[in-house]
Design an enzyme around this catalytic site. Structure first.
Site, short mmCIF file in Angstrom:
data_model
loop_
_atom_site.label_atom_id
_atom_site.label_comp_id
_atom_site.label_asym_id
_atom_site.label_seq_id
_atom_site.Cartn_x
_atom_site.Cartn_y
_atom_site.Cartn_z
CG HIS A 1 0.25 6.19 -0.55
ND1 HIS A 1 -0.81 6.89 -1.07
CD2 HIS A 1 -0.24 5.52 0.53
CE1 HIS A 1 -1.90 6.65 -0.35
NE2 HIS A 1 -1.57 5.83 0.63
CG HIS B 1 0.18 8.56 -7.26
ND1 HIS B 1 -1.10 8.68 -6.76
CD2 HIS B 1 0.21 9.36 -8.36
CE1 HIS B 1 -1.80 9.50 -7.52
NE2 HIS B 1 -1.03 9.94 -8.50
CG HIS C 1 -1.84 1.15 1.36
ND1 HIS C 1 -3.16 1.07 0.99
CD2 HIS C 1 -1.65 2.41 1.80
CE1 HIS C 1 -3.74 2.25 1.20
NE2 HIS C 1 -2.84 3.08 1.70
CD GLU C 2 1.45 3.67 3.70
OE1 GLU C 2 1.65 4.71 3.05
OE2 GLU C 2 0.42 3.49 4.38
#
Length: 599
Positions: free
Chosen positions: A394, A397, A390-391
């Protein structure tokens, strides 16, 4: 699980992030801080004439970009120093100085937006022709002018900017109490060893097979929060009141409208989500019934929420195993994506383990011109593996956005922030399901998949409904006491979990521990982001190169269009309920497969 957390100085260097990539020393940090102040003083010389000509506007925006970038670096370094050890004076001092810098510069530059807004559309278009380089700042100029009806006079803008530091105090109070001052009791684990409860250990302990242990941890954890119930209520009421003040000052009809408008999103998107989830609560209730059945309990309690429902199956992962799984899972995103992740893993972009005073949870923070930084509290659970995926979503992105866009266009809106992170999670789940060795492992993974839908769509929407209702109560003149807030939270918990769950009274205190309630209507974006990510990930797996090309264009886009339009590039329309309903159809299929696998 060790009893005692290591001190920050005892954590192995390779498990810490390389903060010196931002600044080699505090002296360099201080130098950049002073440069930002000097630049702001130069910009102030344009007061009253910033938009007088195309040349003036271009010069001012060039300096603003440089000044904001320096503030970004100063602040980014300071809050990371604070977060790895909230008890250390140095981090607190740097953070305090960085906050004062941001507020001071915000005050000095508050004249700029009203001056840009005051110019007519015709003159702005004329400026673009006279100074073509000004096009570089067109996205920023357009976004500023979009807020015309909510802008104030230069004097009032300056006054309002001066309240920014005050507005941070409710969250600062929450963070200090939660991370530094709140002390939890010890419990005795299954092996007879004493373990201190911490924010980072709460969920891993709640995953224990020992139900009595889970119950004890649950009760002691929430009783500790509840012992400060008046303080939490005061802090949260302060948060809501400062949001109300700012919304009214800017002539918004509500705090919700002000919050979503900052991301150029309609309040209808927020309301659509809450309505769509309320229309699909039957699926959540079906999941709760399945959990109760598989755990073989007469009563399902809130301390039974995290324990895996697949018996006699438990896997622990090292951080290296977690990294390898994530790398394999994201292979559909291309060689460049995988190689960048490898770079992040080897060059210390990540702060891995929990230590004394370290901020709880996890986050990614993109630092423009350097690289993203990721904070974890890795304990080796399956959930931790997904948190890493998940991180890093981020982080990628931010990396791609920063790579393609100049600084002012790189800062993507919060509304799209959870999409890349959750796309990685969905890809990881699909990879692990595809490679499951047997039905037992598949069921274990399906349990996690169901929990992801429960936690990211239903739970975050419950949070969103709590925020919306609490602020409406305050806007209607109702005081936000701990009694009112706890009663509201307990009522929502009962609605979302349904009749097959015993909503223990102590779960009413859960609102006290959620940091995101201080982020200004942030949490709904987890649910919209998850819905979008399910669609994007499945499209990439099904269509391959075409879908990947669209997705990479989205990741590189920064804030160059409104968030809903940017998501349409990746093939998802969040202006409708369709992505939410589609995601919940996947949830229903996962429940059905689980029901078939375990009979």
């Amino acid at each position: 699980m060790e009893n005692k957390l290591p001190k920050r100085s005892e954590v192995a260097t390779e498990l810490t992030w390389k903060i010196e990539d931002i600044f080699a020393s505090e002296k360099d940090w201080e130098k950049t801080l002073n440069e930002a102040v000097s630049l702001a003083d130069e910009i102030v010389k344009f007061l009253g004439k910033a938009a007088e000509s195309a040349e003036n506007l271009y010069q001012v925006l060039e300096m603003v970009e440089k000044c904001n970038l320096k503030c970004h670096l100063v602040f980014g370094y300071a809050f990371k120093m604070r977060d790895v050890d909230t008890t250390a004076t140095l981090g607190q001092t740097l953070y305090s100085k960085a906050m004062s810098l941001e507020v001071g510069i915000s005050e000095k530059l508050s004249f700029l937006e009203p001056e840009i807004i005051a110019v007519s559309d015709e003159v702005i278009e004329k400026f673009y022709k006279e100074r073509p380089e000004l096009i570089k700042y067109k996205v920023f100029i357009t976004e500023v002018r979009r807020g015309k009806e909510h802008s104030l006079s230069p004097e009032l803008e300056r006054l309002l900017a001066g309240t920014n530091e005050i507005s941070e105090l409710p969250y600062e109070g929450f963070a200090t109490l939660s991370n530094a001052d709140l002390k939890f009791p010890e419990i005795t684990d299954e092996k007879g060893e004493k373990i201190q409860i911490t924010n980072g250990r709460f969920v891993p302990l709640e995953e224990s097979k020992d139900r009595n242990l889970r119950k004890e941890v649950f009760e002691k954890y929430y009783e500790t929060f509840g012992s400060f119930k008046n303080t939490w209520a005061t802090l949260y009421a302060g948060q809501v009141k400062q949001l109300m003040f700012n919304a009214r000052a800017r002539k918004y009809s509500s705090t919700l409208e002000a919050a979503v408008d900052s991301n150029n999103v309609s309040p209808e998107v927020y309301k659509n989500l809450v309505e769509a989830i309320n229309d699909n609560l039957d699926k959540m209730h079906r999941y709760v019934r399945l959990r109760k059945k598989l755990l073989e309990v007469d009563e399902l309690h809130m301390y039974d929420v995290y324990v895996p429902i697949v018996k006699d199956y438990e896997v622990k992962y090292t951080i290296e195993e977690a990294k390898e799984l994530v790398l394999k899972a994201v292979e559909p995103l291309g060689t460049n994506y995988v190689n960048l992740l490898k770079k992040a893993f080897t060059e210390r972009w990540i702060d891995v383990v929990e230590n004394e005073g370290k901020r709880g949870g996890a986050y990614s923070s993109g630092v423009y011109g350097v690289h993203p930084f990721v904070l974890l509290n890795f304990n080796g659970t399956l959930d931790n593996v997904f948190t890493l995926a998940h991180e890093m979503g981020h982080a990628m992105h931010s990396y791609f956005s920063n790579e393609k866009q100049h600084f002012m266009d790189s800062q993507y809106k919060i509304f799209v922030a959870e999409v890349a992170s959750t796309t990685n999670e969905v890809l990881l789940m699909e990879y692990m399901l595809k490679n499951a060795k047997d039905n037992k492992e598949r069921a274990y993974l399906l349990n996690h998949y169901m929990d992801s839908f429960k936690g990211t769509i239903y739970r975050q929407t419950m949070f969103a409904e709590f925020e919306k209702t609490a602020t409406e109560m305050a806007e209607g003149g109702e005081p936000l006491t701990h009694e009112n807030l706890t009663a509201l939270y307990l009522k929502l918990n009962k609605k979302y979990f349904g009749e097959d769950m015993v909503s223990d009274e102590l779960i009413g205190y859960e609102w006290m521990r959620i940091p995101h309630f201080y982020y200004n209507f942030y949490v709904y974006q987890y649910a919209t982001g998850y819905s979008a990510a399910v669609a994007i990930a499945h499209r990439i797996l099904k269509e391959g190169e075409t879908a990947l090309k669209d997705y990479m264009e989205f990741l590189h886009s920064g804030c160059t269009a409104d968030p809903v339009s940017l998501l349409r590039i990746a093939g998802v329309d969040m202006a409708t309920k369709e992505p939410i309903n589609s995601a919940l159809e996947v949830f229903e299929r996962v429940i059905e497969e689980m029901e078939r696998l375990i009979k």
